[in-house]
Design an enzyme around this catalytic site. Structure first.
Site, PDB file in Angstrom:
ATOM      1  N   LYS A  77     -35.323   1.973   2.544  1.00  0.00           N
ATOM      2  CA  LYS A  77     -36.166   1.945   3.748  1.00  0.00           C
ATOM      3  C   LYS A  77     -36.875   3.278   3.880  1.00  0.00           C
ATOM      4  CE  LYS A  77     -37.692   0.145   7.561  1.00  0.00           C
ATOM      5  NZ  LYS A  77     -39.057   0.527   7.117  1.00  0.00           N
ATOM      6  N   LYS A 101     -30.762   9.748   6.800  1.00  0.00           N
ATOM      7  CA  LYS A 101     -31.178   9.349   8.148  1.00  0.00           C
ATOM      8  C   LYS A 101     -30.632   7.959   8.482  1.00  0.00           C
ATOM      9  CE  LYS A 101     -35.475  10.573   8.857  1.00  0.00           C
ATOM     10  NZ  LYS A 101     -36.949  10.503   8.983  1.00  0.00           N
ATOM     11  N   LYS A 113     -39.013   6.088  -0.071  1.00  0.00           N
ATOM     12  CA  LYS A 113     -40.257   6.670   0.451  1.00  0.00           C
ATOM     13  C   LYS A 113     -41.381   6.388  -0.525  1.00  0.00           C
ATOM     14  CE  LYS A 113     -41.495   9.296   3.998  1.00  0.00           C
ATOM     15  NZ  LYS A 113     -40.820   9.423   5.310  1.00  0.00           N
ATOM     16  N   THR A 197     -40.495   7.233  17.412  1.00  0.00           N
ATOM     17  CA  THR A 197     -40.005   8.531  16.932  1.00  0.00           C
ATOM     18  C   THR A 197     -39.972   9.526  18.093  1.00  0.00           C
ATOM     19  OG1 THR A 197     -40.975   8.011  14.795  1.00  0.00           O
ATOM     20  CG2 THR A 197     -40.319  10.297  15.137  1.00  0.00           C
ATOM     21  N   SER A 365     -37.748   0.537  13.451  1.00  0.00           N
ATOM     22  CA  SER A 365     -38.122  -0.233  12.255  1.00  0.00           C
ATOM     23  C   SER A 365     -37.028  -1.250  11.922  1.00  0.00           C
ATOM     24  CB  SER A 365     -38.299   0.694  11.046  1.00  0.00           C
ATOM     25  OG  SER A 365     -39.587   1.240  11.039  1.00  0.00           O
TER      26      SER A 365
HETATM   27  N1  GLU Z   1     -41.692   7.513   8.190  1.00  0.00           N
HETATM   28  C1  GLU Z   1     -40.686   7.497   9.213  1.00  0.00           C
HETATM   29  C2  GLU Z   1     -39.573   8.476   8.877  1.00  0.00           C
HETATM   30  O1  GLU Z   1     -39.764   9.392   8.109  1.00  0.00           O
HETATM   31  C3  GLU Z   1     -40.195   6.108   9.520  1.00  0.00           C
HETATM   32  C4  GLU Z   1     -39.551   5.378   8.400  1.00  0.00           C
HETATM   33  C5  GLU Z   1     -39.293   3.913   8.689  1.00  0.00           C
HETATM   34  O2  GLU Z   1     -39.546   3.472   9.801  1.00  0.00           O
HETATM   35  O3  GLU Z   1     -38.831   3.236   7.779  1.00  0.00           O
HETATM   36  O4  GLU Z   1     -38.510   8.413   9.420  1.00  0.00           O
END
Ligand code: GLU
Length: 439
Positions: A77, A101, A113, A197, A365
């Site tokens: 994810k 995370k 990513k 966020t 998400s």
């Molecule tokens: N790009 C965001 C992060 O770095 C969200 C990632 C997501 O929602 O999967 O946490």
């Protein structure tokens, strides 16, 4: 354009620096050698060239990446970043952070990513759409609702996620909303994802700052980065009574010791794409007394709370000594290098780490993915009812670990994540089977 070759060596600087954070946490975690070995390398890294027909008829080739760092606890994810400086090394370290995370938040996901090296401001909307669809064409076999799920990141947004979900659905010949989160609401996006966020960071800040007896009205805040997340968080903090005295974007910043009027600055930024210290009444904005700052100066301000909400590597060995804030909440991913961390710690500055503070985005998400798969959609209230307790619970758990082991909040967050990851990795392992549980 430089084209990086896929690698799984830890010699590259960003990933090496990111994973060096594990070293400290390992002193407090009993994780098996096998599990640790697995966490040292990205599971899979894909590097693709994306040919795009430009509006003037020429063909341009863009370099894109998708990295699945770990999927032990669930599908990969993580977001997709569009930025001129995107490299495989950067995407690998961002995927590493996503792994931790997801584990910090106890989400049933691993870490991944993606990114494309480009300056999105140089492309027309049509070129951007062809590029985004071309990226999905190139990585479609590497992703999926049960394999690896995309989301927005720097310079990508709901519109781009919508194109990506549509392109994936065309390739697979079935509507597949759960392959991408952060989509437009009408395409299966979740209420509250856009501000998740910032909202999550606000819940973490409101949970942890009271430990230091800080009263919002007497607490000064400086925020580096006035984009989607930084601006929304500035507004939430100002509404809660905090004195947001400085904000900046890539062009520079503004400072006013009485506090800035954040809604007016957001309104001005939406209209003019730049930030100015203004006070607006309806559509009329007038400049208020303020000082102009560079981003370097903003980071060094004598404020209570500093919030880096822009790029990674903003506080390094070179400027860590200049930091005067007492509390730093990392809203950007990786804004502080590990060398800077040590300097800040020796100065008695509390750093609250990215893998907790900015985890509200991936948490909503997850809610979006759940809604897509169940077909039941939530109201904004329901999203917040689920988000708040989750952010508060994990923030408290990490605070408790940091008190118990007398460690930094970052180390405590890694301990928390490693406990969960280690257990999952060992549950899958076969060492006991071969050694009869003897080692
Ligand atoms: N790009 C965001 C992060 O770095 C969200 C990632 C997501 O929602 O999967 O946490």
């Amino acid at each position: 354009m430089t084209i990086a070759t896929p690698t799984n060596q830890l010699s590259l600087s960003l990933l090496a620096d990111a994973s060096s954070r594990l070293e400290e946490a390992l002193k407090y975690v009993s994780i098996s050698e096998d599990a640790l070995g697995r966490l040292k390398y990205p599971k899979a890294s894909l590097s693709v060239s994306i040919p795009v027909r430009m509006d003037n008829g020429s063909l341009r080739i863009f370099q894109g990446y998708r990295v699945r760092y770990d999927d032990t606890r669930g599908p990969g994810k993580g977001g997709v970043r569009y930025h001129p400086h995107v490299t495989l090394d950067e995407v690998q370290s961002l995927a590493f952070w996503m792994t931790f995370k997801s584990a910090v938040m106890n989400l049933p996901f691993g870490g991944a990513k993606g990114g494309i090296a480009l300056n999105p401001k140089e492309l027309s909307r049509q070129e951007l759409e062809r590029l985004s669809r071309g990226y999905i064409d190139a990585i479609a076999d590497f992703i999926g609702p049960d394999v690896d799920i995309l989301a927005p990141d720097m310079y990508t947004n709901a519109m781009i996620m919508g194109w990506m979900m549509d392109q994936y659905s065309i390739i697979k010949r079935k509507v597949s909303p759960a392959v991408v989160t952060g989509k437009p609401i009408m395409m299966g996006g979740s209420q509250g994802r856009n501000t998740a966020t910032a909202t999550g960071a606000f819940y973490v800040i409101s949970t942890l700052l009271p430990h230091f007896d800080l009263i919002p009205e007497q607490t000064t805040v400086a925020i580096q980065g006035f984009g989607k997340v930084g601006a929304a968080l500035a507004e939430l903090l100002a509404q809660a009574g905090y004195k947001v005295v400085a904000v900046s974007d890539s062009q520079g910043g503004i400072y006013c010791d009485r506090g800035l009027d954040i809604p007016s600055i957001r309104q001005y930024k939406n209209e003019s794409r730049s930030i100015k210290a203004v006070y607006c009444e309806d559509t009329v904005c007038s400049i208020v007394e303020h000082e102009v700052l560079t981003n370097e100066e903003l980071l060094a301000l004598d404020v209570d709370v500093l919030i880096p909400a822009a790029l990674e590597n903003q506080i390094t060995e070179a400027n860590a000594h200049d930091i005067s804030a007492k509390y730093i909440f990392e809203v950007a991913n990786g804004p502080i290098t590990s060398a800077a961390d040590r300097i800040l710690e020796s100065k008695g500055i509390y750093v609250f780490p990215d893998i907790l503070v900015n985890a509200g985005g991936v948490t909503v998400s997850y809610f979006e993915w759940v809604q897509n798969r169940s077909g039941m959609y939530w109201t904004l209230e329901e999203v917040h009812q689920h988000l708040k307790p989750k952010m508060v619970e994990e923030a408290k758990a990490i605070w408790k670990l940091s008190q118990e082991y007398d460690t930094s909040m970052r180390t405590a967050a890694y301990i928390h994540a490693l406990n969960r990851l280690g257990e999952a990795l060992d549950a899958k392992g076969t060492r006991d089977y071969y050694t009869n549980g003897k080692n």
